[in-house]
Design a protein around this motif. Structure first.
Motif, PDB file in Angstrom:
ATOM      1  N   ALA A  11      29.141 -18.537  -4.863  1.00 45.55           N
ATOM      2  CA  ALA A  11      27.902 -18.095  -4.214  1.00 45.55           C
ATOM      3  C   ALA A  11      28.200 -17.887  -2.724  1.00 45.55           C
ATOM      4  CB  ALA A  11      26.811 -19.143  -4.400  1.00 45.55           C
ATOM      5  N   ILE A  12      27.656 -16.822  -2.163  1.00 39.22           N
ATOM      6  CA  ILE A  12      27.952 -16.538  -0.750  1.00 39.22           C
ATOM      7  C   ILE A  12      26.677 -16.287   0.058  1.00 39.22           C
ATOM      8  CG2 ILE A  12      29.271 -15.084   0.870  1.00 39.22           C
ATOM      9  CD1 ILE A  12      31.158 -14.333  -1.321  1.00 39.22           C
ATOM     10  N   ILE A  13      26.558 -16.980   1.191  1.00 43.74           N
ATOM     11  CA  ILE A  13      25.519 -16.651   2.168  1.00 43.74           C
ATOM     12  C   ILE A  13      26.165 -15.663   3.134  1.00 43.74           C
ATOM     13  CG2 ILE A  13      23.943 -17.504   3.948  1.00 43.74           C
ATOM     14  CD1 ILE A  13      23.920 -20.226   2.566  1.00 43.74           C
ATOM     15  N   MET A  14      25.788 -14.405   2.988  1.00 40.89           N
ATOM     16  CA  MET A  14      26.424 -13.323   3.765  1.00 40.89           C
ATOM     17  C   MET A  14      25.757 -13.269   5.134  1.00 40.89           C
ATOM     18  SD  MET A  14      26.494 -10.401   0.800  1.00 40.89           S
ATOM     19  CE  MET A  14      24.735 -10.173   0.709  1.00 40.89           C
ATOM     20  N   ASP A  15      26.277 -14.019   6.075  1.00 37.43           N
ATOM     21  CA  ASP A  15      25.592 -14.144   7.369  1.00 37.43           C
ATOM     22  C   ASP A  15      26.426 -13.550   8.502  1.00 37.43           C
ATOM     23  OD1 ASP A  15      23.510 -14.875   9.017  1.00 37.43           O
ATOM     24  OD2 ASP A  15      24.173 -16.962   9.241  1.00 37.43           O
ATOM     25  N   GLY A  16      25.733 -13.134   9.560  1.00 34.93           N
ATOM     26  CA  GLY A  16      26.418 -12.708  10.782  1.00 34.93           C
ATOM     27  C   GLY A  16      26.397 -11.207  11.047  1.00 34.93           C
ATOM     28  N   ASN A  17      25.661 -10.453  10.235  1.00 38.17           N
ATOM     29  CA  ASN A  17      25.616  -8.998  10.434  1.00 38.17           C
ATOM     30  C   ASN A  17      25.064  -8.620  11.806  1.00 38.17           C
ATOM     31  OD1 ASN A  17      26.375  -8.895   7.792  1.00 38.17           O
ATOM     32  ND2 ASN A  17      24.437  -8.101   6.996  1.00 38.17           N
ATOM     33  N   GLY A  18      23.971  -9.297  12.180  1.00 38.73           N
ATOM     34  CA  GLY A  18      23.300  -8.960  13.435  1.00 38.73           C
ATOM     35  C   GLY A  18      24.178  -9.252  14.635  1.00 38.73           C
ATOM     36  N   ARG A  19      24.776 -10.446  14.653  1.00 34.83           N
ATOM     37  CA  ARG A  19      25.641 -10.809  15.785  1.00 34.83           C
ATOM     38  C   ARG A  19      26.865  -9.916  15.848  1.00 34.83           C
ATOM     39  NH1 ARG A  19      26.136 -16.718  14.158  1.00 34.83           N
ATOM     40  NH2 ARG A  19      24.992 -15.892  12.378  1.00 34.83           N
ATOM     41  N   TRP A  20      27.408  -9.578  14.708  1.00 36.76           N
ATOM     42  CA  TRP A  20      28.590  -8.700  14.638  1.00 36.76           C
ATOM     43  C   TRP A  20      28.271  -7.368  15.323  1.00 36.76           C
ATOM     44  CZ3 TRP A  20      29.670  -3.910  12.461  1.00 36.76           C
ATOM     45  CH2 TRP A  20      31.016  -3.597  12.261  1.00 36.76           C
ATOM     46  N   ALA A  21      27.088  -6.822  15.012  1.00 38.82           N
ATOM     47  CA  ALA A  21      26.696  -5.532  15.599  1.00 38.82           C
ATOM     48  C   ALA A  21      26.458  -5.674  17.103  1.00 38.82           C
ATOM     49  CB  ALA A  21      25.443  -5.010  14.906  1.00 38.82           C
ATOM     50  N   LYS A  22      25.750  -6.739  17.471  1.00 43.85           N
ATOM     51  CA  LYS A  22      25.431  -6.935  18.899  1.00 43.85           C
ATOM     52  C   LYS A  22      26.699  -7.078  19.727  1.00 43.85           C
ATOM     53  CE  LYS A  22      22.072  -9.439  20.763  1.00 43.85           C
ATOM     54  NZ  LYS A  22      21.166 -10.605  20.918  1.00 43.85           N
ATOM     55  N   GLU A  23      27.695  -7.772  19.165  1.00 37.67           N
ATOM     56  CA  GLU A  23      28.969  -7.943  19.872  1.00 37.67           C
ATOM     57  C   GLU A  23      29.656  -6.601  20.113  1.00 37.67           C
ATOM     58  OE1 GLU A  23      29.432 -12.342  17.942  1.00 37.67           O
ATOM     59  OE2 GLU A  23      30.700 -10.742  17.164  1.00 37.67           O
ATOM     60  N   LYS A  24      29.282  -5.617  19.298  1.00 42.73           N
ATOM     61  CA  LYS A  24      29.869  -4.284  19.464  1.00 42.73           C
ATOM     62  C   LYS A  24      28.926  -3.369  20.241  1.00 42.73           C
ATOM     63  CE  LYS A  24      33.064  -4.207  15.669  1.00 42.73           C
ATOM     64  NZ  LYS A  24      33.401  -5.601  15.881  1.00 42.73           N
ATOM     65  N   GLY A  25      27.868  -3.964  20.795  1.00 39.74           N
ATOM     66  CA  GLY A  25      26.895  -3.192  21.570  1.00 39.74           C
ATOM     67  C   GLY A  25      26.051  -2.284  20.684  1.00 39.74           C
ATOM     68  N   GLN A  26      25.935  -2.644  19.409  1.00 37.07           N
ATOM     69  CA  GLN A  26      25.204  -1.791  18.463  1.00 37.07           C
ATOM     70  C   GLN A  26      23.915  -2.465  18.003  1.00 37.07           C
ATOM     71  OE1 GLN A  26      26.209   1.210  17.286  1.00 37.07           O
ATOM     72  NE2 GLN A  26      28.345   1.306  17.954  1.00 37.07           N
ATOM     73  N   ASP A  27      23.102  -1.673  17.325  1.00 33.33           N
ATOM     74  CA  ASP A  27      21.857  -2.161  16.758  1.00 33.33           C
ATOM     75  C   ASP A  27      22.153  -3.088  15.557  1.00 33.33           C
ATOM     76  OD1 ASP A  27      18.813  -1.341  16.643  1.00 33.33           O
ATOM     77  OD2 ASP A  27      19.543  -1.505  14.568  1.00 33.33           O
ATOM     78  N   ARG A  28      21.283  -4.079  15.306  1.00 37.65           N
ATOM     79  CA  ARG A  28      21.504  -5.016  14.197  1.00 37.65           C
ATOM     80  C   ARG A  28      21.673  -4.300  12.846  1.00 37.65           C
ATOM     81  NH1 ARG A  28      20.316 -10.295  14.661  1.00 37.65           N
ATOM     82  NH2 ARG A  28      19.696 -10.298  12.479  1.00 37.65           N
ATOM     83  N   LEU A  29      20.950  -3.176  12.698  1.00 39.47           N
ATOM     84  CA  LEU A  29      21.023  -2.458  11.410  1.00 39.47           C
ATOM     85  C   LEU A  29      22.436  -1.940  11.117  1.00 39.47           C
ATOM     86  CD1 LEU A  29      17.721  -0.381  11.094  1.00 39.47           C
ATOM     87  CD2 LEU A  29      18.408  -2.412   9.808  1.00 39.47           C
TER      88      LEU A  29
END
Ligand code: IPE
Ligand code: IPE
Ligand code: MG
Length: 253
Positions: free
Chosen positions: A17-35
């Protein structure tokens, strides 16, 4: 030697089972939108599903959206729902080609009608597949699931279909969304958060927990193999002593 070659194929977890977390921070770190992070996360889903199918893992449950996630900004919720519909539509043929059976757990009534239809259709199209069982936890939370199960049990008791003394762990299990699934043996959470966030609270009772700092959009096959290798170093005692476990292993081998 790659990490995959180091895996003991006789001791793979049956259910991951996986809690797929960190999408938003990953994008923000790249200066991108959370989506953007959610979009990129889909590639990780594809890769990890493929890896599990290749290894012959029986069940993979992915926490994609929690009941609490409905409280996010409307823009993000709508973006995720759109992504979900498009992804399912695009991937259903690949699932079938790879003999993968899709299941969904969660409060489907909360989903927009189109997303509900799309999911139901994909579940039905893949229902005869006999390979990997891919379980999407969508609009899911364990407290919702447990309360819902308690309500159904109470209804059956009131209707005379069930006696309070009939309620064993096996019977209770049948009232959960995961009635048809074995309990996860390995639970992975990405992105550095060390919490369960309302995921499979009942079913994770004896799961081995693995937390990694890797953000979900960066999570690849090697990261999965690393998690499984770590799982294979654990001694699962289920309340017994180490000596008992070792004796039992000697008898089996
Ligand atoms: C996980 O990534 C995906 C969902 C919860 C839908 P997040 O969106 O929670 O990303 P972070 O945790 O804010 O970085
Ligand atoms: C948990 O992640 C839910 C999913 C990954 C779908 P969250 O990002 O919503 O969890 P919290 O809020 O950090 O606990
Ligand atoms: Mg998060």
């Amino acid at each position: 030697m790659s990490l995959k070659d180091k895996l003991d194929l006789q001791r793979l977890p049956r259910h991951i089972a996986i809690i797929m977390d960190g999408n938003g921070r990953w994008a923000k770190e790249k200066g991108q939108d959370r989506l953007y992070g959610h979009h990129e996360g889909v590639e990780s889903v594809r890769t990890i599903v493929e890896a599990c199918a290749e290894l012959g893992i029986g069940y993979l449950t992915l926490y994609a959206f929690s009941t609490e996630n409905w409280d996010r900004p409307v823009y993000e919720v709508n973006g995720i729902m759109e992504l979900l519909v498009n992804t399912i539509r695009k991937e259903v043929n690949t699932l079938t080609k790879n003999n993968i059976r899709l299941h969904v757990i969660g409060d489907m009534n909360m989903l927009p009608p189109q997303a509900q239809r799309e999911m139901e259709e994909a579940v039905s199209i893949t229902s005869a597949n006999t390979g990997l069982n891919l379980v999407m936890a969508l609009s899911y939370s364990a407290r919702w699931e447990i309360v819902n199960a308690a309500r159904k049990v109470a209804e059956d008791v009131t209707a005379g279909k069930l006696k309070p003394t009939d309620i064993t762990q096996d019977v209770w299990q049948q009232y959960l969304c995961t009635a048809a699934l074995p309990d996860p043996e390995l639970m992975i959470r990405t992105s550095g958060e060390c919490r369960i966030s309302n995921f499979l609270l009942y079913q994770l009772a004896y799961a081995e927990l693995y937390f990694t700092d890797t953000r979900w959009p960066d999570f690849r096959k090697e990261n999965l193999y690393e998690a499984i290798l770590n799982y294979q170093t654990r001694e699962r005692r289920f309340g017994k002593t180490s000596e008992q476990i070792q004796q039992n292993e000697e008898i089996i081998s």
